[in-house]
Design a protein around this motif. Sequence first.
Motif, mmCIF file in Angstrom:
data_model
loop_
_atom_site.group_PDB
_atom_site.id
_atom_site.type_symbol
_atom_site.label_atom_id
_atom_site.label_comp_id
_atom_site.label_asym_id
_atom_site.label_seq_id
_atom_site.Cartn_x
_atom_site.Cartn_y
_atom_site.Cartn_z
ATOM 1 N N ASP A 83 0.842 -1.203 0.000
ATOM 2 C CA ASP A 83 0.000 0.000 0.000
ATOM 3 C C ASP A 83 0.880 1.256 0.000
ATOM 4 O O ASP A 83 1.874 1.334 0.726
ATOM 5 N N LYS A 84 0.532 2.209 -0.857
ATOM 6 C CA LYS A 84 1.227 3.493 -0.973
ATOM 7 C C LYS A 84 2.674 3.345 -1.458
ATOM 8 O O LYS A 84 3.527 4.185 -1.163
ATOM 9 N N HIS A 85 2.943 2.299 -2.216
ATOM 10 C CA HIS A 85 4.279 2.073 -2.752
ATOM 11 C C HIS A 85 4.189 1.644 -4.214
ATOM 12 O O HIS A 85 3.175 1.104 -4.662
ATOM 13 N N GLY A 86 5.278 1.879 -4.951
ATOM 14 C CA GLY A 86 5.451 1.225 -6.223
ATOM 15 C C GLY A 86 5.893 -0.210 -5.993
ATOM 16 O O GLY A 86 6.006 -0.667 -4.850
ATOM 17 N N ALA A 87 6.182 -0.937 -7.087
ATOM 18 C CA ALA A 87 6.559 -2.339 -6.927
ATOM 19 C C ALA A 87 8.061 -2.544 -7.079
ATOM 20 O O ALA A 87 8.726 -2.991 -6.138
ATOM 21 N N ILE A 88 8.644 -2.248 -8.250
ATOM 22 C CA ILE A 88 10.059 -2.515 -8.521
ATOM 23 C C ILE A 88 10.761 -1.211 -8.870
ATOM 24 O O ILE A 88 10.245 -0.414 -9.657
ATOM 25 N N GLU A 89 11.934 -0.992 -8.297
ATOM 26 C CA GLU A 89 12.788 0.134 -8.660
ATOM 27 C C GLU A 89 14.111 -0.408 -9.195
ATOM 28 O O GLU A 89 14.800 -1.169 -8.511
ATOM 29 N N ILE A 90 14.464 -0.031 -10.406
ATOM 30 C CA ILE A 90 15.746 -0.423 -10.996
ATOM 31 C C ILE A 90 16.708 0.743 -10.853
ATOM 32 O O ILE A 90 16.511 1.800 -11.447
ATOM 33 N N ARG A 91 17.766 0.527 -10.080
ATOM 34 C CA ARG A 91 18.751 1.574 -9.808
ATOM 35 C C ARG A 91 20.166 1.113 -10.147
ATOM 36 O O ARG A 91 21.140 1.550 -9.540
ATOM 37 N N SER A 92 20.260 0.211 -11.112
ATOM 38 C CA SER A 92 21.563 -0.287 -11.554
ATOM 39 C C SER A 92 21.524 -0.499 -13.051
ATOM 40 O O SER A 92 20.474 -0.831 -13.622
ATOM 41 N N ASP A 93 22.671 -0.324 -13.701
ATOM 42 C CA ASP A 93 22.802 -0.720 -15.093
ATOM 43 C C ASP A 93 22.688 -2.245 -15.209
ATOM 44 O O ASP A 93 22.867 -2.978 -14.230
ATOM 45 N N HIS A 94 22.425 -2.719 -16.429
ATOM 46 C CA HIS A 94 22.455 -4.148 -16.758
ATOM 47 C C HIS A 94 21.487 -4.959 -15.893
ATOM 48 O O HIS A 94 21.876 -5.944 -15.252
ATOM 49 N N VAL A 95 20.233 -4.564 -15.912
ATOM 50 C CA VAL A 95 19.184 -5.293 -15.187
ATOM 51 C C VAL A 95 18.143 -5.783 -16.189
ATOM 52 O O VAL A 95 17.767 -5.060 -17.117
ATOM 53 N N ARG A 96 17.685 -7.016 -15.980
ATOM 54 C CA ARG A 96 16.599 -7.581 -16.780
ATOM 55 C C ARG A 96 15.465 -7.981 -15.838
ATOM 56 O O ARG A 96 15.689 -8.679 -14.841
ATOM 57 N N VAL A 97 14.238 -7.559 -16.177
ATOM 58 C CA VAL A 97 13.039 -7.982 -15.452
ATOM 59 C C VAL A 97 12.097 -8.583 -16.480
ATOM 60 O O VAL A 97 11.682 -7.904 -17.425
ATOM 61 N N GLU A 98 11.738 -9.843 -16.292
ATOM 62 C CA GLU A 98 11.006 -10.547 -17.341
ATOM 63 C C GLU A 98 10.029 -11.559 -16.746
ATOM 64 O O GLU A 98 10.325 -12.245 -15.772
ATOM 65 N N GLY A 99 8.842 -11.621 -17.341
ATOM 66 C CA GLY A 99 7.906 -12.699 -17.038
ATOM 67 C C GLY A 99 7.167 -12.575 -15.727
ATOM 68 O O GLY A 99 6.682 -13.581 -15.190
ATOM 69 N N LEU A 100 7.013 -11.348 -15.212
ATOM 70 C CA LEU A 100 6.303 -11.132 -13.951
ATOM 71 C C LEU A 100 4.928 -10.527 -14.214
ATOM 72 O O LEU A 100 4.727 -9.820 -15.193
ATOM 73 N N ARG A 101 4.001 -10.795 -13.313
ATOM 74 C CA ARG A 101 2.742 -10.055 -13.283
ATOM 75 C C ARG A 101 2.756 -9.166 -12.051
ATOM 76 O O ARG A 101 3.058 -9.646 -10.941
ATOM 77 N N ILE A 102 2.455 -7.888 -12.238
ATOM 78 C CA ILE A 102 2.510 -6.919 -11.143
ATOM 79 C C ILE A 102 1.136 -6.276 -10.994
ATOM 80 O O ILE A 102 0.552 -5.800 -11.970
ATOM 81 N N ILE A 103 0.635 -6.249 -9.765
ATOM 82 C CA ILE A 103 -0.667 -5.654 -9.487
ATOM 83 C C ILE A 103 -0.581 -4.798 -8.225
ATOM 84 O O ILE A 103 0.372 -4.893 -7.449
ATOM 85 N N GLY A 104 -1.573 -3.940 -8.048
ATOM 86 C CA GLY A 104 -1.770 -3.284 -6.759
ATOM 87 C C GLY A 104 -1.063 -1.971 -6.532
ATOM 88 O O GLY A 104 -1.010 -1.495 -5.391
ATOM 89 N N VAL A 105 -0.510 -1.336 -7.590
ATOM 90 C CA VAL A 105 0.087 -0.007 -7.401
ATOM 91 C C VAL A 105 -1.034 1.025 -7.509
ATOM 92 O O VAL A 105 -1.585 1.245 -8.589
ATOM 93 N N ASN A 106 -1.356 1.634 -6.399
ATOM 94 C CA ASN A 106 -2.529 2.499 -6.338
ATOM 95 C C ASN A 106 -2.222 3.924 -6.786
ATOM 96 O O ASN A 106 -1.070 4.345 -6.868
#
Length: 251
Positions: A83-106
């Motif tokens: 609650d009251k947050h985002g889900a993922i924060e990428i703060r580095s080079d060379h990152v891969r995020v794949e194949g996730l389902r994300i819900i609930g960012v209000n």
Amino acid sequence: MARSRTALRRGLVVLAFLPSLLMTGRQTVVYPDGPSLEDVVSGASTGDTLCVNAGVYSLQGELVITRPLSIIGCGNVVLVAADKHGAIEIRSDHVRVEGLRIIGVNRSYLEDLAAIWVDDVRDFVIQNNRIDSCFFGVFCTKASSGIIRGNHIVGNAVIEAQSANAIHLWYCDSLTIEDNDVRSHRDGIYLEFTDYSTIRGNSSTDQLRYGLHFMYSHYDLYTENIFARNGAGVAVMFSNFIHMNRNLFQD
């Protein structure tokens, strides 16, 4: 015109040499009944690949990635934002995020809360994720040489002033936005101060305002996209040397 074509080619050449982001570290399998995803990410080493097994993962805050990692959904993975947050924060080079389902960012009127926020990094891949009913879908700030590909981002926008964008780019350059399906937001894809980027093969439908929106962005290309049932298809504002071809506008 010659100047614009040269600059556009310059941007596309940068994308052509984007690293493959193959990780060289260890592989770790993550289970919903094991250590929290936050703990696994914070304990991972540079170059690791995290295979997240099927299940529901309720986050306690943002999942912050501060080193090169691949986070791959291995099965039906659901991340539920706190609650009251985002889900993922990428703060580095060379990152891969794949194949996730994300819900609930209000919705928030004080912060730009997003399912995936990319901040001041380069050489990233956000691919084949599903983002449902989140305020912002993918939000990039000062990011470069990245790929946002094959994501399915569906919002629930009803009133323009209370909604946000599916893919939002601010002060970015040399990005590829391709083969995404974005629906029911304020704008489908929004670029502000974003140059030398390619928007290709996306479907942007049922947006309250614009399917694609350029502000103060230059030397960009949009091609082979579908824009349907939006307030307007594409808005190009205060932007120069924008190339368009083979797009389909409906309804």
